[in-house]
Scaffold this motif. Sequence first.
Motif, PDB file in Angstrom:
ATOM      1  N   THR A  18       0.827  -1.211   0.000  1.00 51.37           N
ATOM      2  CA  THR A  18       0.000   0.000   0.000  1.00 51.37           C
ATOM      3  C   THR A  18       0.855   1.251   0.000  1.00 51.37           C
ATOM      4  O   THR A  18       0.577   2.218  -0.728  1.00 51.37           O
ATOM      5  N   LEU A  19       1.897   1.255   0.811  1.00 52.81           N
ATOM      6  CA  LEU A  19       2.809   2.402   0.852  1.00 52.81           C
ATOM      7  C   LEU A  19       3.409   2.666  -0.524  1.00 52.81           C
ATOM      8  O   LEU A  19       3.518   3.825  -0.959  1.00 52.81           O
ATOM      9  N   GLU A  20       3.805   1.620  -1.201  1.00 49.47           N
ATOM     10  CA  GLU A  20       4.416   1.790  -2.520  1.00 49.47           C
ATOM     11  C   GLU A  20       3.386   2.238  -3.556  1.00 49.47           C
ATOM     12  O   GLU A  20       3.698   3.056  -4.431  1.00 49.47           O
ATOM     13  N   GLU A  21       2.173   1.727  -3.482  1.00 48.20           N
ATOM     14  CA  GLU A  21       1.135   2.174  -4.409  1.00 48.20           C
ATOM     15  C   GLU A  21       0.831   3.658  -4.212  1.00 48.20           C
ATOM     16  O   GLU A  21       0.556   4.383  -5.183  1.00 48.20           O
ATOM     17  N   VAL A  72      -4.849   4.495   2.946  1.00 48.31           N
ATOM     18  CA  VAL A  72      -5.540   5.038   1.775  1.00 48.31           C
ATOM     19  C   VAL A  72      -6.567   6.093   2.172  1.00 48.31           C
ATOM     20  O   VAL A  72      -6.958   6.923   1.341  1.00 48.31           O
ATOM     21  N   THR A  73      -6.989   6.075   3.427  1.00 48.38           N
ATOM     22  CA  THR A  73      -7.920   7.099   3.917  1.00 48.38           C
ATOM     23  C   THR A  73      -7.167   8.329   4.405  1.00 48.38           C
ATOM     24  O   THR A  73      -7.487   9.463   4.039  1.00 48.38           O
ATOM     25  N   ARG A  74      -6.151   8.098   5.211  1.00 53.32           N
ATOM     26  CA  ARG A  74      -5.383   9.201   5.803  1.00 53.32           C
ATOM     27  C   ARG A  74      -4.603   9.978   4.762  1.00 53.32           C
ATOM     28  O   ARG A  74      -4.462  11.212   4.862  1.00 53.32           O
ATOM     29  N   TYR A  75      -4.093   9.294   3.748  1.00 52.74           N
ATOM     30  CA  TYR A  75      -3.219   9.943   2.771  1.00 52.74           C
ATOM     31  C   TYR A  75      -3.886  10.078   1.399  1.00 52.74           C
ATOM     32  O   TYR A  75      -3.202  10.232   0.396  1.00 52.74           O
ATOM     33  N   GLY A  76      -5.205  10.056   1.388  1.00 52.43           N
ATOM     34  CA  GLY A  76      -5.946  10.295   0.157  1.00 52.43           C
ATOM     35  C   GLY A  76      -6.093  11.779  -0.118  1.00 52.43           C
ATOM     36  O   GLY A  76      -5.476  12.610   0.563  1.00 52.43           O
ATOM     37  N   PRO A  77      -6.906  12.129  -1.119  1.00 54.39           N
ATOM     38  CA  PRO A  77      -7.731  11.195  -1.895  1.00 54.39           C
ATOM     39  C   PRO A  77      -6.899  10.340  -2.845  1.00 54.39           C
ATOM     40  O   PRO A  77      -5.890  10.774  -3.386  1.00 54.39           O
ATOM     41  N   THR A  78      -7.349   9.103  -3.012  1.00 50.74           N
ATOM     42  CA  THR A  78      -6.677   8.160  -3.885  1.00 50.74           C
ATOM     43  C   THR A  78      -7.696   7.161  -4.413  1.00 50.74           C
ATOM     44  O   THR A  78      -8.626   6.785  -3.673  1.00 50.74           O
ATOM     45  N   PRO A  79      -7.551   6.717  -5.648  1.00 50.62           N
ATOM     46  CA  PRO A  79      -8.458   5.683  -6.156  1.00 50.62           C
ATOM     47  C   PRO A  79      -8.312   4.350  -5.441  1.00 50.62           C
ATOM     48  O   PRO A  79      -9.141   3.456  -5.617  1.00 50.62           O
ATOM     49  N   LEU A  80      -7.283   4.201  -4.600  1.00 53.30           N
ATOM     50  CA  LEU A  80      -7.117   2.976  -3.820  1.00 53.30           C
ATOM     51  C   LEU A  80      -8.188   2.833  -2.744  1.00 53.30           C
ATOM     52  O   LEU A  80      -8.407   1.746  -2.221  1.00 53.30           O
ATOM     53  N   LEU A 190      -2.185  -8.696 -10.686  1.00 49.79           N
ATOM     54  CA  LEU A 190      -1.747  -7.904  -9.531  1.00 49.79           C
ATOM     55  C   LEU A 190      -0.225  -7.880  -9.440  1.00 49.79           C
ATOM     56  O   LEU A 190       0.373  -6.844  -9.121  1.00 49.79           O
ATOM     57  N   ARG A 191       0.410  -8.988  -9.722  1.00 49.89           N
ATOM     58  CA  ARG A 191       1.866  -9.081  -9.621  1.00 49.89           C
ATOM     59  C   ARG A 191       2.589  -8.216 -10.648  1.00 49.89           C
ATOM     60  O   ARG A 191       3.772  -7.926 -10.478  1.00 49.89           O
ATOM     61  N   GLU A 192       1.888  -7.823 -11.690  1.00 49.22           N
ATOM     62  CA  GLU A 192       2.495  -6.987 -12.721  1.00 49.22           C
ATOM     63  C   GLU A 192       2.416  -5.502 -12.399  1.00 49.22           C
ATOM     64  O   GLU A 192       2.995  -4.686 -13.127  1.00 49.22           O
ATOM     65  N   ARG A 193       1.768  -5.140 -11.323  1.00 49.38           N
ATOM     66  CA  ARG A 193       1.676  -3.730 -10.951  1.00 49.38           C
ATOM     67  C   ARG A 193       3.031  -3.210 -10.476  1.00 49.38           C
ATOM     68  O   ARG A 193       3.765  -3.898  -9.764  1.00 49.38           O
ATOM     69  N   ASP A 194       3.325  -1.991 -10.853  1.00 52.45           N
ATOM     70  CA  ASP A 194       4.591  -1.386 -10.439  1.00 52.45           C
ATOM     71  C   ASP A 194       4.678  -1.280  -8.923  1.00 52.45           C
ATOM     72  O   ASP A 194       5.759  -1.460  -8.344  1.00 52.45           O
ATOM     73  N   GLY A 195       3.556  -0.971  -8.262  1.00 52.74           N
ATOM     74  CA  GLY A 195       3.567  -0.859  -6.802  1.00 52.74           C
ATOM     75  C   GLY A 195       3.945  -2.167  -6.142  1.00 52.74           C
ATOM     76  O   GLY A 195       4.701  -2.188  -5.165  1.00 52.74           O
ATOM     77  N   TYR A 196       3.433  -3.270  -6.663  1.00 58.49           N
ATOM     78  CA  TYR A 196       3.793  -4.588  -6.132  1.00 58.49           C
ATOM     79  C   TYR A 196       5.280  -4.853  -6.330  1.00 58.49           C
ATOM     80  O   TYR A 196       5.976  -5.295  -5.405  1.00 58.49           O
ATOM     81  N   LYS A 197       5.776  -4.577  -7.525  1.00 56.94           N
ATOM     82  CA  LYS A 197       7.186  -4.836  -7.814  1.00 56.94           C
ATOM     83  C   LYS A 197       8.095  -3.975  -6.945  1.00 56.94           C
ATOM     84  O   LYS A 197       9.139  -4.448  -6.469  1.00 56.94           O
ATOM     85  N   ARG A 198       7.714  -2.727  -6.717  1.00 58.85           N
ATOM     86  CA  ARG A 198       8.522  -1.867  -5.844  1.00 58.85           C
ATOM     87  C   ARG A 198       8.529  -2.389  -4.416  1.00 58.85           C
ATOM     88  O   ARG A 198       9.556  -2.320  -3.721  1.00 58.85           O
ATOM     89  N   ALA A 199       7.394  -2.904  -3.961  1.00 57.54           N
ATOM     90  CA  ALA A 199       7.329  -3.460  -2.606  1.00 57.54           C
ATOM     91  C   ALA A 199       8.244  -4.673  -2.469  1.00 57.54           C
ATOM     92  O   ALA A 199       8.955  -4.825  -1.469  1.00 57.54           O
ATOM     93  N   VAL A 200       8.231  -5.546  -3.475  1.00 58.83           N
ATOM     94  CA  VAL A 200       9.123  -6.709  -3.458  1.00 58.83           C
ATOM     95  C   VAL A 200      10.577  -6.259  -3.457  1.00 58.83           C
ATOM     96  O   VAL A 200      11.412  -6.780  -2.703  1.00 58.83           O
ATOM     97  N   ASP A 201      10.903  -5.269  -4.287  1.00 62.38           N
ATOM     98  CA  ASP A 201      12.277  -4.761  -4.339  1.00 62.38           C
ATOM     99  C   ASP A 201      12.700  -4.171  -2.998  1.00 62.38           C
ATOM    100  O   ASP A 201      13.835  -4.382  -2.545  1.00 62.38           O
ATOM    101  N   SER A 202      11.797  -3.438  -2.366  1.00 64.24           N
ATOM    102  CA  SER A 202      12.103  -2.837  -1.064  1.00 64.24           C
ATOM    103  C   SER A 202      12.356  -3.915  -0.022  1.00 64.24           C
ATOM    104  O   SER A 202      13.319  -3.845   0.757  1.00 64.24           O
ATOM    105  N   GLU A 203      11.502  -4.942  -0.012  1.00 62.95           N
ATOM    106  CA  GLU A 203      11.669  -6.061   0.924  1.00 62.95           C
ATOM    107  C   GLU A 203      13.009  -6.750   0.705  1.00 62.95           C
ATOM    108  O   GLU A 203      13.743  -7.039   1.660  1.00 62.95           O
TER     109      GLU A 203
END
Length: 216
Positions: A18-21, A72-80, A190-203
């Motif tokens: 979520t942070l990465e998205e 997603v609520t605190r740091y919106g507005p966001t389509p998430l 879902l795995r092809e999303r950039d946010g997911y890939k960035r999260a994996v890279d960060s981990e």
Amino acid sequence: MITLYHCARARSFRPLWTLEELGLSYELKMLPFPPRVHQKEYLGINPLGTIPLMLDGDTRMTESAAIAQYLVTRYGPTPLAVGADEPDYGAFLNWLHFGEATLTFPQAIVLRYSRFEPEERRSPQVAEDYSKWFLARLRVIEAMMGTQEFICAGRFTAADISVGYALLLAERVGLAPQIGPNATAYWHRLRERDGYKRAVDSENREGDALGLARRI
């Protein structure tokens, strides 16, 4: 600065994703799993010894789906997020928490009684029963993904992050081959999303620094 305590492949991947998205700045603190055993000083920060723990100013949270909802609520507005004024608001909340309470819970039991307990306490029957529980509950996702791309509101939301993590965990548990084609295709999207890939890279980046196992 948001701080997230995280273990590789644990529930804490939901808030990390979520942070990465959202593109938010954060500090990731990787821990060996389970931290209450392998890094006992963590109990001084989180007496529960559980993962995740997110700190955001005076806010402390330990429930992964709730953290995703908070972000997603605190740091919106966001389509998430799906707003209370949108028709799918109730569905959004339902599926967000379905991912944890209904899909992740039985898999945690499978992991415990097939891998984590000492050999003499393991139970193949318990593991099999809860595997069937998970797969039965997943049928609703299989049916949904035959006619739509995402869980609700016609777009990718935090509910997809919550359910998506349960599908990621299914790979770890060894249940992925039994998942239907629609849910499998959904997970691959879902795995092809950039946010997911960035999260994996960060981990992986933080885990490498500590000599922890990488996610493929």
